[in-house]
Design an enzyme around this catalytic site. Structure first.
Site, mmCIF file in Angstrom:
data_model
loop_
_atom_site.group_PDB
_atom_site.id
_atom_site.type_symbol
_atom_site.label_atom_id
_atom_site.label_comp_id
_atom_site.label_asym_id
_atom_site.label_seq_id
_atom_site.Cartn_x
_atom_site.Cartn_y
_atom_site.Cartn_z
ATOM 1 N N TYR A 92 74.055 55.471 55.809
ATOM 2 C CA TYR A 92 74.669 55.528 54.571
ATOM 3 C C TYR A 92 74.144 54.280 53.669
ATOM 4 C CZ TYR A 92 78.593 56.034 51.184
ATOM 5 O OH TYR A 92 79.408 56.443 50.085
ATOM 6 N N SER A 186 74.513 56.931 62.331
ATOM 7 C CA SER A 186 75.524 56.975 61.422
ATOM 8 C C SER A 186 75.457 58.056 60.604
ATOM 9 C CB SER A 186 75.347 55.673 60.586
ATOM 10 O OG SER A 186 76.585 55.315 59.885
ATOM 11 N N GLN A 187 75.346 57.910 59.112
ATOM 12 C CA GLN A 187 75.090 59.068 58.440
ATOM 13 C C GLN A 187 73.882 59.833 58.714
ATOM 14 O OE1 GLN A 187 75.194 59.450 53.585
ATOM 15 N NE2 GLN A 187 73.111 58.651 54.105
ATOM 16 N N ASP A 272 83.371 50.338 67.913
ATOM 17 C CA ASP A 272 82.843 51.014 66.666
ATOM 18 C C ASP A 272 84.182 50.993 65.549
ATOM 19 O OD1 ASP A 272 81.402 51.708 64.310
ATOM 20 O OD2 ASP A 272 80.272 53.176 65.495
ATOM 21 N N HIS A 301 79.435 49.142 65.305
ATOM 22 C CA HIS A 301 78.696 50.108 64.771
ATOM 23 C C HIS A 301 76.898 50.013 65.129
ATOM 24 C CE1 HIS A 301 78.181 53.799 62.455
ATOM 25 N NE2 HIS A 301 77.656 53.284 61.588
#
Length: 323
Positions: A92, A186-187, A272, A301
């Site tokens: 992201y 992540s994204q 996370d 994360h």
């Protein structure tokens, strides 16, 4: 950060309460059919990255509605035969980066197509692809752009771009179309799950601490970005809770995972705060194909970092480079 999610015995068996739309398959089939109707071939232009052992090409390919999407294609220098390829998606706020970045997979002997992220690329890494679609009122960031309808939602466009990136990789003569892996954190991990479900015959998937999964739980328990963009929007637009939930259900990684049949190696970080482990396990437990997961007990994360990269290199080489 202290452990704050479900007890471990519940965590590892967690299933999402996200309600799958009845027209989920038709929605995505129609979206991709429209995108693929724009049949312009991808363009690959050689650039000088400054790296003598890797050849890099600027990539332009048609994404959602045929809109031009940028990327990089990295190849080990001197490549003459088709290679297995990793299509890589960015986290992201990030974009494809500069030409010398994101070259690990090429250094390991794979072709690598790094997709730029429309409308992002101003935070984690550089991006160049605009998002030309309009939007109604939205909270800062991209999580609520067009959230009033699944057809106008930002992630409909980005997921389509992710699938078309796989199509673009398959079109290059030095990529083996039967040995395409999708990967990202992540994204990028959420897009990895979506592309594995929608791109057809993907050979392997590497979703790393994936975002965009189990929206009902994520938007309930996470108090930081990017999920909190949805919370802030919902706090103001109090009458749209049902609309928000419906739109998010069309891009929830849980529903994509249920359609993904490629072998997968997930990672999850048990501390996370951005993508809580229960949301990752919701997608992992829904995954239809063979799967493995690596847990990182004391990590946030950042996940497994270089330790997990080593796991990925070994795992993917075994599956795509045998013989």
């Amino acid at each position: 950060m202290p452990y704050a999610d479900l007890p471990l015995d519940q965590l590892r068996g967690h299933l999402s309460e996200s309600v799958e739309p009845a027209d989920f398959d038709a929605f995505w089939a129609g979206t991709l059919s429209e995108a693929r109707a724009h049949g312009e071939p991808p363009a690959f232009t050689r650039v000088d990255s400054g790296l003598s052992l890797i050849e890099t090409y600027d990539v332009r390919f048609p994404g959602f509605k045929g809109q031009p999407i940028a990327g990089w294609l990295h190849l080990p220098a001197g490549t003459t035969q088709p290679l297995p390829c990793v299509v890589q998606y960015i986290g992201y706020g990030g974009g494809r980066g500069l030409a010398h970045e994101n070259t690990l997979w090429a250094a390991a002997g794979f072709a690598t197509l790094v997709m730029d992220t429309r409308g992002q690329g101003s935070h984690v890494s550089v991006g160049v692809t605009p998002d030309p679609e309009g939007s109604g009122p939205a909270y800062a960031g991209v999580m609520t752009r067009g959230i009033g309808d699944p057809h106008t939602y930002y992630y409909r466009r980005l997921v389509t771009d992710a699938v078309r990136a796989v199509d673009a990789a398959r079109a290059h003569p030095l990529v083996d179309p039967a040995r395409i892996a999708v990967a990202g954190a992540s994204q990028g991990g959420g897009l990895t799950i979506a592309a594995a479900a929608l791109a057809g015959d993907v050979a392997a998937a590497l979703p790393d601490v994936p975002f965009l999964c189990d929206f009902p739980r994520a938007t309930w328990i996470v108090d930081k970005a990017p999920y909190d963009e949805i919370v802030h929007y919902g706090a103001t637009h109090r009458d749209q809770a049902g609309t928000i939930a419906r739109t998010l259900s069309y891009v929830d990684g849980v529903h994509f995972a249920a359609r993904a049949t490629a072998p997968a190696l997930f990672s999850v970080a048990l501390m996370d705060p951005t993508c809580p482990p229960s949301t990752v396990y919701a997608a992992y437990n829904a995954w239809a194909g063979s799967k493995q997961v690596r847990e990182y007990r004391f990590n946030g994360h950042e996940g497994g970092g270089a330790f997990h990269t080593s796991e990925q290199l070994s795992w993917l080489s075994e599956r795509l480079c045998r013989g």
